[in-house]
Enzyme design. Structure first.
Site, mmCIF file in Angstrom:
data_model
loop_
_atom_site.group_PDB
_atom_site.id
_atom_site.type_symbol
_atom_site.label_atom_id
_atom_site.label_comp_id
_atom_site.label_asym_id
_atom_site.label_seq_id
_atom_site.Cartn_x
_atom_site.Cartn_y
_atom_site.Cartn_z
ATOM 1 N N ASP A 22 0.884 -1.176 0.000
ATOM 2 C CA ASP A 22 0.000 0.000 0.000
ATOM 3 C C ASP A 22 0.919 1.223 0.000
ATOM 4 O O ASP A 22 2.128 1.106 0.228
ATOM 5 C CB ASP A 22 -0.884 -0.012 1.256
ATOM 6 C CG ASP A 22 -1.793 1.215 1.369
ATOM 7 O OD1 ASP A 22 -2.295 1.683 0.334
ATOM 8 O OD2 ASP A 22 -1.988 1.716 2.491
ATOM 9 N N SER A 23 0.328 2.406 -0.207
ATOM 10 C CA SER A 23 1.107 3.635 -0.119
ATOM 11 C C SER A 23 1.631 3.840 1.304
ATOM 12 O O SER A 23 2.569 4.597 1.511
ATOM 13 C CB SER A 23 0.231 4.829 -0.493
ATOM 14 O OG SER A 23 -0.887 4.891 0.378
ATOM 15 N N TYR A 54 -0.672 8.381 -2.351
ATOM 16 C CA TYR A 54 -0.841 8.090 -3.773
ATOM 17 C C TYR A 54 -2.035 8.884 -4.329
ATOM 18 O O TYR A 54 -2.121 9.136 -5.521
ATOM 19 C CB TYR A 54 -1.131 6.600 -3.993
ATOM 20 C CG TYR A 54 0.061 5.660 -3.918
ATOM 21 C CD1 TYR A 54 1.353 6.123 -3.661
ATOM 22 C CD2 TYR A 54 -0.112 4.295 -4.119
ATOM 23 C CE1 TYR A 54 2.427 5.238 -3.600
ATOM 24 C CE2 TYR A 54 0.958 3.411 -4.078
ATOM 25 C CZ TYR A 54 2.227 3.883 -3.815
ATOM 26 O OH TYR A 54 3.275 2.999 -3.769
ATOM 27 N N GLY A 55 -2.967 9.215 -3.410
ATOM 28 C CA GLY A 55 -4.286 9.705 -3.817
ATOM 29 C C GLY A 55 -4.320 10.949 -4.665
ATOM 30 O O GLY A 55 -5.287 11.187 -5.372
ATOM 31 N N CYS A 85 -4.530 -1.476 -1.799
ATOM 32 C CA CYS A 85 -4.695 -0.035 -1.992
ATOM 33 C C CYS A 85 -5.639 0.181 -3.169
ATOM 34 O O CYS A 85 -5.357 -0.280 -4.283
ATOM 35 C CB CYS A 85 -3.322 0.575 -2.285
ATOM 36 S SG CYS A 85 -3.376 2.327 -2.681
ATOM 37 N N ASN A 86 -6.747 0.868 -2.920
ATOM 38 C CA ASN A 86 -7.712 1.127 -3.995
ATOM 39 C C ASN A 86 -7.106 2.021 -5.073
ATOM 40 O O ASN A 86 -7.374 1.852 -6.261
ATOM 41 C CB ASN A 86 -8.949 1.821 -3.430
ATOM 42 C CG ASN A 86 -9.734 0.928 -2.494
ATOM 43 O OD1 ASN A 86 -10.673 0.272 -2.904
ATOM 44 N ND2 ASN A 86 -9.332 0.869 -1.227
ATOM 45 N N THR A 87 -6.291 2.992 -4.636
ATOM 46 C CA THR A 87 -5.734 3.962 -5.574
ATOM 47 C C THR A 87 -4.737 3.280 -6.517
ATOM 48 O O THR A 87 -4.750 3.522 -7.733
ATOM 49 C CB THR A 87 -5.040 5.102 -4.796
ATOM 50 O OG1 THR A 87 -5.924 5.547 -3.757
ATOM 51 C CG2 THR A 87 -4.695 6.263 -5.690
ATOM 52 N N CYS A 195 -11.021 3.327 0.548
ATOM 53 C CA CYS A 195 -9.577 3.527 0.750
ATOM 54 C C CYS A 195 -9.217 2.694 1.970
ATOM 55 O O CYS A 195 -9.932 2.722 2.983
ATOM 56 C CB CYS A 195 -9.272 5.003 0.998
ATOM 57 S SG CYS A 195 -7.593 5.313 1.615
ATOM 58 N N THR A 196 -8.112 1.950 1.877
ATOM 59 C CA THR A 196 -7.797 1.012 2.960
ATOM 60 C C THR A 196 -7.353 1.710 4.250
ATOM 61 O O THR A 196 -7.254 1.065 5.293
ATOM 62 C CB THR A 196 -6.716 0.014 2.501
ATOM 63 O OG1 THR A 196 -5.593 0.745 1.987
ATOM 64 C CG2 THR A 196 -7.257 -0.913 1.421
ATOM 65 N N HIS A 197 -7.078 3.012 4.188
ATOM 66 C CA HIS A 197 -6.773 3.740 5.428
ATOM 67 C C HIS A 197 -8.018 3.977 6.280
ATOM 68 O O HIS A 197 -7.923 4.157 7.486
ATOM 69 C CB HIS A 197 -6.150 5.103 5.111
ATOM 70 C CG HIS A 197 -4.690 5.041 4.791
ATOM 71 N ND1 HIS A 197 -4.214 4.612 3.575
ATOM 72 C CD2 HIS A 197 -3.595 5.353 5.541
ATOM 73 C CE1 HIS A 197 -2.885 4.674 3.581
ATOM 74 N NE2 HIS A 197 -2.492 5.118 4.766
#
Ligand code: DGL
Length: 272
Positions: A22-23, A54-55, A85-87, A195-197
């Protein structure tokens, strides 16, 4: 007849780790679901903290980072790659599948399950600007929204604030006020965490929504998908260990992990 060497090679392959990235530390919410579902697997998790977020980066930059990271994880023995990470999925899933020889499992906002859960047909998707502006998201809405109204809520700066302050921080709270209150006013009945955050602040999001609004996260669905892929390839196996690494400052990342979930696992620094 080379059955024995074949069996030994297959077992050795199955014992290799699953690479997850992920970012930053959002993907740890996916790693938690993966470890809960596949406790016998080994995982290597890479947080690209030096390049967070990344967003709001251009797609080509996210694609280049994702490729470099996935190739590095494969070189370290990963038998599959999970884009947590979705982005990065929106920007790079197809390129990774073309470039990488092991299975690539990606995740995307849970629009399809949200539509099935919604009674009122008003659904919000909280995600990064990059995810919501991607063609992949447009296709997802087109394929599954049907008659439902999908409110795309970009949440700039939220992922970084979660990493800098943890779930309780003042900036995080102010950003959630700004991003979640309009959803309550719009009378959504399902909110998708795209978003995974954001699962790290699930309670704070819930507190800002009327009772009964369903919040959907993708961690468990991804874990099921990974299990399915590993079973298909006969690659299930490992020792139940995990290893964390970052492109940023490992000590700072360790502190952030402690703030987010109370654990303090060792974190390595990798130049990728
Ligand atoms: N965790 C990432 C996602 O799922 C994005 C956070 C960022 O902007 O880097 O989209």
């Amino acid at each position: 007849m080379n059955r024995l060497p074949d069996a030994i090679a297959a077992a050795a392959h199955a014992a290799r780790p699953v690479g997850v990235f992920d970012s930053g530390l959002g993907g740890l919410t996916v790693l938690q679901a993966l470890r809960a579902r596949l406790p016998q697997e080994d995982f290597i998790y890479f947080a690209d903290t030096a390049h967070l977020p990344y967003g709001d980066k251009p797609e080509h930059a996210i694609r280049a980072r994702s490729l470099a990271i996935a190739e590095n994880l494969v070189a370290r023995g990963a038998k599959a790659i999970v884009i947590a990470c979705n982005t990065a999925t929106a920007a790079a899933a197809e390129s990774l599948r073309d470039a990488i020889k092991v299975p690539v499992i990606a995740l995307e906002p849970a629009v399809k399950p949200a539509v099935a859960l919604s009674r009122r047909g008003i659904i919000a998707v909280m995600a990064t600007t990059r995810t919501l502006h991607s063609q992949r998201f447009e296709r997802l809405v087109h394929a599954y929204a049907g008659d439902a109204r999908i409110l795309a809520q970009p949440c700039p700066a939220l992922a970084e604030a979660i990493e800098q302050e943890g779930a309780e921080g003042d900036t995080v709270q102010a950003l959630l006020d700004r991003y979640v209150h309009p959803l309550a006013l719009a009378e959504v009945d399902v909110v998708v965490l795209g978003c995974t955050h954001y699962p790290w602040v699930m309670q704070a999001i819930r507190a800002r929504l009327p009772e009964g609004v369903v919040i959907v996260d993708t961690g468990e669905a991804v874990a099921r998908q990974v299990e399915k892929r590993l079973l298909q390839e006969s690659h299930l196996g490992g020792g139940g260990h995990f290893q964390l690494a970052t492109s940023g400052d490992p000590e700072a990342v360790g502190q952030t992990i402690r703030r987010l979930c109370g654990l303090m696992p060792p974190v390595a620094h990798w130049e990728i």
